[in-house]
Design an enzyme around this catalytic site. Structure first.
Site: not given
Ligand code: NAP
Length: 249
Positions: A144, A158
């Protein structure tokens, strides 16, 4: 032709799901890991199959080492040994001042974002490195922009877990390079996914969009394009890099 197979943790929603769909467009078969969102994971599988690729949805909590090992074993049994791994599953916890954060939040976020990411990277490496009989491959860690921004007053813990992801990327690229495995990270900025809903801050995306030089949040697909490029032969000399996908922030 060698099968192109990617295992993506947290691929039921958000950046992981977008990566699965774009990878299929580029000829990858996909192991779609999910934890709670089975229905959405099945929809990702259907979309991958509609693009002519193979896919399987596998439930595993990335916070649990034995479930991660089972995830890799099931993937191998059902579809093959992955030659790309996207270390994507992550959580943030509810936003607060650092002095108010609960032990439970720290424990859960570190368990998924650091412990789980390390165990999963190890399981991927064990299966990929040529020195252990693997065929080589690529690992993309989803870090991130928070790792350098710090997320003060919201999610300092985080941001710290994503600092760990950056260090993992640097060290692992050095250690696994001779074994034919490239390791890189993407560092997304403010991306329009469900993750912000769990912060407890209403309209977080809208509130923060003004701080982004491109004046908008990014989409999951815009991050996925970078991930898929790092998985591909087009980035064959890129390893140990952290690619910021943050609209200038
Ligand atoms: P999201 O829309 O909340 O999706 C999260 C995903 O992770 C879902 O598929 C969820 O699966 C899965 N997950 C959560 N806890 C889990 C666990 N214990 N075991 C297996 N799967 C798990 O999040 P996102 O924004 O796509 O984030 C994905 C990555 O990008 C993360 O590492 C996040 O830190 C990073 N990121 C996001 C942003 C942003 O602004 N969105 C910015 C920087 C970095 P289920 O729903 O099936 O539980």
């Amino acid at each position: 032709m060698t099968q192109k197979l990617v295992l993506i943790t947290g691929a039921s929603r958000g950046i992981g799901a977008a990566t699965a769909r774009l990878a299929a467009r580029d000829g990858w078969d996909v192991c779609v890991n999910y934890n709670g969102s089975q229905q959405l994971a099945n929809e990702v599988v259907s979309d991958v199959e509609a693009l002519g690729q193979r896919a399987v949805a596998i439930k595993a909590d990335v916070g649990d080492a034995s479930q991660i090992k089972d995830l890799f074993d099931s993937c191998e049994r059902e579809i093959g040994v992955p030659n790309a791994f996207v270390n994507n599953a992550g959580i943030i916890g509810r936003a607060s001042q650092f002095v108010d954060v609960e032990d439970d939040t720290l424990e859960q976020v570190i368990r998924v974002n650091v412990f789980g990411a390390l165990v999963a990277a190890r399981e991927a490496a064990r299966r990929m490195v040529t020195t252990l009989g693997g065929s080589g491959g690529t690992i993309v860690n989803v870090s991130s922009a928070a790792s350098t921004l710090g997320s003060a007053n919201e999610f300092v813990w985080y941001a710290a877990t994503k600092g760990a992801m950056d260090s993992l990327t640097i060290g692992l690229a050095q250690e696994l390079g001779p074994g034919g495995v490239r390791v890189n990270a993407v560092n997304p900025g403010l991306i329009d996914t469900d993750i912000h809903d769990s912060s407890g801050i209403e309209n977080r995306l809208e509130k923060l969009a003004g701080r982004v030089p491109l004046e908008r949040p990014g989409s999951a697909e815009e991050v996925a394009e970078s991930i898929v490029w790092l998985m591909s032969e087009a980035s064959s000399y890129v390893s140990g890099s952290m690619l910021r996908v943050g609209g200038g922030r």
